[in-house]
Design an enzyme around this catalytic site. Structure first.
Site, PDB file in Angstrom:
ATOM      1  N   GLU A 148       0.891  -1.258   0.160  1.00 12.48           N
ATOM      2  CA  GLU A 148       0.016   0.033  -0.126  1.00 12.48           C
ATOM      3  C   GLU A 148       0.945   1.301   0.052  1.00 12.48           C
ATOM      4  O   GLU A 148       0.624   2.176  -0.589  1.00 12.48           O
ATOM      5  CB  GLU A 148      -0.916   0.055   1.170  1.00 12.48           C
ATOM      6  CG  GLU A 148      -2.092  -1.158   0.979  1.00 12.48           C
ATOM      7  CD  GLU A 148      -3.152  -0.562   0.276  1.00 12.48           C
ATOM      8  OE1 GLU A 148      -3.307   0.674   0.341  1.00 12.48           O
ATOM      9  OE2 GLU A 148      -4.011  -1.497  -0.329  1.00 12.48           O
ATOM     10  N   HIS A 205      -2.136  -7.708  10.439  1.00 14.83           N
ATOM     11  CA  HIS A 205      -2.641  -8.043   9.210  1.00 14.83           C
ATOM     12  C   HIS A 205      -2.132  -9.134   8.511  1.00 14.83           C
ATOM     13  O   HIS A 205      -2.444 -10.188   7.971  1.00 14.83           O
ATOM     14  CB  HIS A 205      -3.009  -6.895   8.534  1.00 14.83           C
ATOM     15  CG  HIS A 205      -3.790  -6.947   6.960  1.00 14.83           C
ATOM     16  ND1 HIS A 205      -3.103  -7.965   5.904  1.00 14.83           N
ATOM     17  CD2 HIS A 205      -5.001  -7.045   7.004  1.00 14.83           C
ATOM     18  CE1 HIS A 205      -4.064  -7.995   5.023  1.00 14.83           C
ATOM     19  NE2 HIS A 205      -5.215  -7.463   5.274  1.00 14.83           N
ATOM     20  N   GLU A 236      -3.032 -12.976   7.562  1.00 14.46           N
ATOM     21  CA  GLU A 236      -2.878 -13.403   6.320  1.00 14.46           C
ATOM     22  C   GLU A 236      -1.420 -13.888   5.841  1.00 14.46           C
ATOM     23  O   GLU A 236      -1.175 -14.003   5.187  1.00 14.46           O
ATOM     24  CB  GLU A 236      -3.592 -12.372   5.522  1.00 14.46           C
ATOM     25  CG  GLU A 236      -4.995 -11.948   5.630  1.00 14.46           C
ATOM     26  CD  GLU A 236      -5.541 -11.426   4.754  1.00 14.46           C
ATOM     27  OE1 GLU A 236      -4.666 -10.683   3.644  1.00 14.46           O
ATOM     28  OE2 GLU A 236      -6.746 -10.915   4.613  1.00 14.46           O
ATOM     29  N   HIS A 268     -11.214  -7.347  10.430  1.00 19.81           N
ATOM     30  CA  HIS A 268     -10.331  -8.228  11.100  1.00 19.81           C
ATOM     31  C   HIS A 268     -10.387  -8.283  12.668  1.00 19.81           C
ATOM     32  O   HIS A 268     -10.442  -9.326  13.186  1.00 19.81           O
ATOM     33  CB  HIS A 268      -8.908  -7.859  10.825  1.00 19.81           C
ATOM     34  CG  HIS A 268      -8.585  -8.229   9.152  1.00 19.81           C
ATOM     35  ND1 HIS A 268      -8.842  -9.684   8.790  1.00 19.81           N
ATOM     36  CD2 HIS A 268      -8.046  -7.573   8.209  1.00 19.81           C
ATOM     37  CE1 HIS A 268      -8.327  -9.621   7.458  1.00 19.81           C
ATOM     38  NE2 HIS A 268      -7.830  -8.359   7.167  1.00 19.81           N
TER      39      HIS A 268
END
Length: 321
Positions: A148, A205, A236, A268
């Protein structure tokens, strides 16, 4: 959490194709946004009108643009991203603080559900140009230098000639000093549970990028500081929940506290961490015999975390003087 029907997945793919909003650059890899849009309806996410989307014009010549992945959980957005933005506005009164999200799916969902328009990065940059901004500082609220962040830097490069100066601040976990500071902050935030019998587990995450190493580094920083009952995992990537469970089981603990190592507490945190499905962290630890407490709060609502983002923004601002 794999609870999205194939029809929703196909819709998500169609939305993703359109997510560029006029930009012809490749879009980031699919993220958790589709899951959030579907799963959040199980909750009262709060009143969207209490949150300031910070998409006003009349910016002036100096803009401080905060860029976040985003969340459609309204209360969390206001307390975390909004809290960071307000801290920046208080610290830099001569700069107009504006907002952009990188997840077009979240932007579209909030617009459809709540009637609230949040700019994506392209819209925010175009707004800055149209308002005559000359100096633009972009402060991401990302945790790390991941996909990102890199995508953001790439897009900003296409606007290099639009402003006299454009600079980008660092994400939360950049320097060794950042890691030490964040470790101290999260220990302080959970000190009420630190009774010698409780394992305190943070859920990040995770990413396929090399920057996923930040989680192992944070684990090491905590251990080196003597916090042997603190554990870090991801949804993940690695360490996985199974890895964290194994570390907890290697100790002598009777209770587990779960808290997200994420800026916001969205899907999440509410589902993968604190949900009732059998594959949530809460359910997995309960099945292993532990008494589980979930603290569903994003890092972004901690004043000390907000202060770190202010420090990073100040370094960026100082670099253009």
């Amino acid at each position: 959490m794999k609870r999205i029907l194939s029809g929703i997945l196909m819709l998500t793919m169609l939305l993703a194709v359109c997510a560029g909003c006029g930009s012809d650059k490749p879009q980031p890899k699919p993220s958790a946004a589709p899951a959030e849009a579907a799963d959040e309806e199980n909750y009262d996410t709060g009143d969207a009108s209490l949150d300031d989307p910070r998409n006003q014009d009349e910016i002036g010549e100096q803009e401080l643009l905060t860029v976040s992945f985003g969340t459609s959980f309204n209360d969390s957005r206001r307390l975390t991203i909004g809290g960071i933005e307000q801290s920046l506005a208080d610290a830099f009164p001569d700069w107009s603080v504006r907002r952009a999200f990188t997840s077009q799916i979240i932007i579209d969902h909030v617009k459809s559900r709540d009637g609230v328009q949040i700019d994506n990065v392209t819209a925010a940059l175009d707004r800055a140009m149209e308002n005559g901004v000359r100096q633009l500082v972009v402060q991401p609220t990302h945790l790390m230098h991941g996909f990102e962040y890199n995508d953001l830097v790439d897009e900003l490069g296409t606007y290099a000639d639009a402003f006299d100066k454009i600079v980008v601040g660092e994400p939360l976990l950049t320097s060794d000093e950042d890691f030490a500071a964040v470790a101290e902050i999260i220990v302080k935030a959970t000190e009420q549970y630190d009774d010698g019998e409780t394992a305190i587990c943070f859920m990040g995450h995770g990413t396929e990028a090399e920057s996923n190493a930040v989680y192992a580094k944070m684990q090491q920083v905590l251990a080196d500081a003597g916090h042997k009952n603190y554990f870090v995992g991801t949804v993940e990537a690695e360490p996985s929940v199974e890895d964290v469970l194994a570390m907890v089981q290697a100790g002598d603990y009777t209770r587990v506290v779960l808290r997200p190592l994420m800026i916001v507490a969205g899907d999440h945190a509410n589902n993968d961490m604190a949900g009732d499905d059998e594959d949530s962290w809460k359910s997995i630890f309960e099945a292993a015999g532990y008494d589980v407490t979930c603290v569903v709060e994003g890092l972004g609502q901690l004043p000390e975390i907000q202060a770190l983002f202010v420090q990073h923004a100040k370094a960026a601002i100082d670099s253009i003087k």
